[in-house]
Design a protein around this motif. Structure first.
Motif, PDB file in Angstrom:
ATOM      1  N   ILE A  14       0.687  -1.258   0.129  1.00 26.89           N
ATOM      2  CA  ILE A  14       0.118  -0.017   0.044  1.00 26.89           C
ATOM      3  C   ILE A  14       0.998   1.234  -0.020  1.00 26.89           C
ATOM      4  CG2 ILE A  14      -1.767   1.152   1.171  1.00 26.89           C
ATOM      5  CD1 ILE A  14      -2.809  -1.043  -0.130  1.00 26.89           C
ATOM      6  N   THR A  17       2.010   1.564  -3.646  1.00 35.66           N
ATOM      7  CA  THR A  17       1.092   1.919  -4.760  1.00 35.66           C
ATOM      8  C   THR A  17       0.472   3.391  -4.502  1.00 35.66           C
ATOM      9  OG1 THR A  17      -0.403   0.602  -3.445  1.00 35.66           O
ATOM     10  CG2 THR A  17       0.379  -0.562  -5.346  1.00 35.66           C
ATOM     11  N   TYR A  18       0.189   3.544  -3.078  1.00 30.48           N
ATOM     12  CA  TYR A  18      -0.407   4.918  -2.918  1.00 30.48           C
ATOM     13  C   TYR A  18       0.470   5.951  -2.593  1.00 30.48           C
ATOM     14  CZ  TYR A  18      -5.320   2.952  -2.497  1.00 30.48           C
ATOM     15  OH  TYR A  18      -6.589   2.410  -2.584  1.00 30.48           O
ATOM     16  N   ARG A  22       1.195   7.059  -6.467  1.00 28.97           N
ATOM     17  CA  ARG A  22       0.068   8.038  -6.495  1.00 28.97           C
ATOM     18  C   ARG A  22       0.336   9.287  -6.034  1.00 28.97           C
ATOM     19  NH1 ARG A  22      -6.005   6.409  -4.855  1.00 28.97           N
ATOM     20  NH2 ARG A  22      -7.290   8.476  -5.344  1.00 28.97           N
ATOM     21  N   TYR A  54      -7.761   4.751 -11.441  1.00 28.53           N
ATOM     22  CA  TYR A  54      -8.184   3.975 -10.190  1.00 28.53           C
ATOM     23  C   TYR A  54      -9.672   3.496 -10.344  1.00 28.53           C
ATOM     24  CZ  TYR A  54      -9.071   3.534  -5.071  1.00 28.53           C
ATOM     25  OH  TYR A  54      -9.515   2.945  -3.921  1.00 28.53           O
ATOM     26  N   ALA A  77      -1.120  -5.430  -9.182  1.00 30.70           N
ATOM     27  CA  ALA A  77      -0.720  -4.056  -8.592  1.00 30.70           C
ATOM     28  C   ALA A  77       0.748  -3.686  -8.531  1.00 30.70           C
ATOM     29  CB  ALA A  77      -1.421  -4.132  -7.391  1.00 30.70           C
ATOM     30  N   ALA A  81       2.197  -0.790 -10.620  1.00 27.02           N
ATOM     31  CA  ALA A  81       3.079   0.219  -9.989  1.00 27.02           C
ATOM     32  C   ALA A  81       4.568   0.424 -10.424  1.00 27.02           C
ATOM     33  CB  ALA A  81       3.084   0.194  -8.494  1.00 27.02           C
ATOM     34  N   SER A 107      -2.615   1.019 -10.255  1.00 25.66           N
ATOM     35  CA  SER A 107      -1.936  -0.006  -9.173  1.00 25.66           C
ATOM     36  C   SER A 107      -2.793   0.186  -7.881  1.00 25.66           C
ATOM     37  CB  SER A 107      -0.339   0.226  -8.899  1.00 25.66           C
ATOM     38  OG  SER A 107      -0.416   1.542  -8.185  1.00 25.66           O
ATOM     39  N   THR A 108      -3.176   1.336  -7.622  1.00 26.58           N
ATOM     40  CA  THR A 108      -4.095   1.504  -6.167  1.00 26.58           C
ATOM     41  C   THR A 108      -5.200   0.872  -6.331  1.00 26.58           C
ATOM     42  OG1 THR A 108      -4.722   3.700  -7.122  1.00 26.58           O
ATOM     43  CG2 THR A 108      -2.623   3.714  -5.736  1.00 26.58           C
ATOM     44  N   SER A 112      -6.440  -2.557  -3.709  1.00 25.39           N
ATOM     45  CA  SER A 112      -7.349  -2.224  -2.308  1.00 25.39           C
ATOM     46  C   SER A 112      -8.219  -3.506  -1.979  1.00 25.39           C
ATOM     47  CB  SER A 112      -8.154  -0.903  -2.550  1.00 25.39           C
ATOM     48  OG  SER A 112      -7.039   0.085  -2.373  1.00 25.39           O
ATOM     49  N   ASN A 136      -4.235  -0.204   5.629  1.00 26.77           N
ATOM     50  CA  ASN A 136      -4.622   1.061   4.936  1.00 26.77           C
ATOM     51  C   ASN A 136      -3.686   2.137   5.061  1.00 26.77           C
ATOM     52  OD1 ASN A 136      -6.776   2.936   3.467  1.00 26.77           O
ATOM     53  ND2 ASN A 136      -7.064   3.849   5.431  1.00 26.77           N
ATOM     54  N   THR A 139      -0.298   3.968   3.313  1.00 29.55           N
ATOM     55  CA  THR A 139      -0.449   5.158   2.273  1.00 29.55           C
ATOM     56  C   THR A 139       0.667   6.157   3.086  1.00 29.55           C
ATOM     57  OG1 THR A 139      -2.714   4.753   1.872  1.00 29.55           O
ATOM     58  CG2 THR A 139      -1.628   7.086   1.339  1.00 29.55           C
TER      59      THR A 139
END
Length: 376
Positions: A14, A17-18, A22, A54, A77, A81, A107-108, A112, A136, A139
């Motif tokens: 996470i 990716t996030y 992102r 997304y 994912a 990324a 990827s995000t 999830s 979560n 991020t």
């Protein structure tokens, strides 16, 4: 499965990716704008591609995860990324940058829903809420790392993205080894869920709240760093430090699971919505003061991760028979709102300036408090 064996690779995936693929874009955007000669409107459109990708991939991921289980989407994912970050690092023009943004943003969406399904498969039920909220919160770890990288590498945004790509590759390998397979050869068989939202009690408030919160947060993610740069004479390390603060305080959002257990979902949602709205308004009126700007960054980082954790738990409670759909629906609508909000922010800032635009986005965030889960 052991709690940390799934949660630790989940947190890192996470974060890549996030955090790196992102949300690091907003931090590096001023240097990218200068190198590729992009206007605010073009920046807003490019930024919206993160959220647009997304929206598409989270639907794809929810469907495939529901049918086949989580492993394939988690690996895809990580690969998305890696390739997206690599393209962003070597981009010669806006068009290649846009392709990299699409893959990085996609990827995000891919990652999830399958982690929600993986937790429902391999984590004990009484620990699933904490596992979801801590994964979560990855991020914020990625955001903090991207801020630290910017301090060390400024203004080498291309090198930053190439390093992030190598990190993404390593995390992909870790998850490839850590995530078990499900199917005929596994001790666990994945139970197919129902993909329909028709007639699901509580789905409409969840959808509306996610959409409005997405709109309200888009300006901060995309333009907050650019805002404080034009508002005052900040040094490079102070500008990057602003992003580090967002990430470090975001870690506190991982405690949303504990607060939901103690205070209830409704209280947690209202607290998070008011906090995230206040962050935009504080930045709008005090952007020239680095201390207040950092306070705004801390409030935003903590409340964003906190709120996404609340939406995650709310979604799983609404779609109680399908964890991947419970994550997919609110996160999809959050991204749809961010697509709308990012494009509008670029236009509003170019027309009315940063201050009025950020105040408006703060007011939108306050409106979100009127729509939330019931107190039961």
């Amino acid at each position: 499965m052991n709690f940390s064996r799934l949660v630790l690779p989940g947190v890192t995936m996470i974060s890549v990716t996030y955090g790196l693929a992102r949300f690091s874009f907003g931090l590096l955007l001023p240097e990218i704008n200068q190198s590729l000669e992009m206007s605010e409107l073009v920046s807003g459109i490019i930024s919206s591609l993160f959220y647009l990708a997304y929206c598409v991939t989270i639907i794809l991921s929810t469907v495939i995860t529901t049918k086949e289980g989580p492993r394939r989407m988690i690996i895809l994912a990580g690969l998305s990324a890696f390739v997206g970050l690599l393209l962003m690092g070597i981009t010669p023009n806006v068009w290649v940058l846009a392709l990299g943004v699409l893959l990085a943003g996609g990827s995000t969406g891919l990652v999830s829903p399958p982690y929600g399904a993986a937790i429902s498969l391999w984590i004990q039920q009484d620990k699933q809420g904490k596992a979801n909220t801590w994964i979560n919160s990855g991020t914020s770890l990625g955001i903090a790392l991207s801020g630290a990288g910017a301090i060390l590498l400024t203004p080498n945004w291309r090198l930053s993205y190439l390093i992030y790509a190598m990190v993404a590759l390593l995390i992909l390998i870790w998850n490839f080894r850590a995530i078990p397979k499900v199917g005929a050869s596994s001790r666990l068989m994945f139970k197919k869920g129902n993909l329909s939202i028709r007639g699901v009690k509580g789905a409409i408030p969840l959808i509306l709240a996610s959409l409005i919160l997405g709109i309200s947060t888009a300006a901060f993610w995309t333009f907050s760093r650019s805002f404080i740069e034009v508002a005052s004479h900040y040094s490079d390390w102070q500008l990057s430090g602003f992003w580090v603060i967002i990430g470090l305080f975001g870690v506190l959002g991982g405690f949303s699971g504990s607060l939901i257990e103690k205070g209830g979902l409704s209280l947690a949602y209202k607290l998070g919505s008011l906090s995230i709205a206040s962050a935009s308004i504080i930045l709008a009126v005090t952007s020239g003061n680095w201390l207040m700007s950092y306070l705004s960054a801390g409030i935003f980082g903590c409340s964003y991760i906190f709120l996404t954790g609340v939406l995650l738990v709310w979604g799983i409670r609404v779609f109680i028979t399908n964890a991947s759909l419970g994550i997919g629906v609110p996160f999809l609508l959050l991204a749809v709102g961010q697509v709308i909000g990012s494009i509008l922010a670029g236009w509003l800032i170019g027309t009315w300036g940063y201050v009025i635009s950020f105040i408006l986005y703060g007011l939108v965030g306050m409106a979100a408090t009127l729509i939330g889960p019931k107190k039961r």
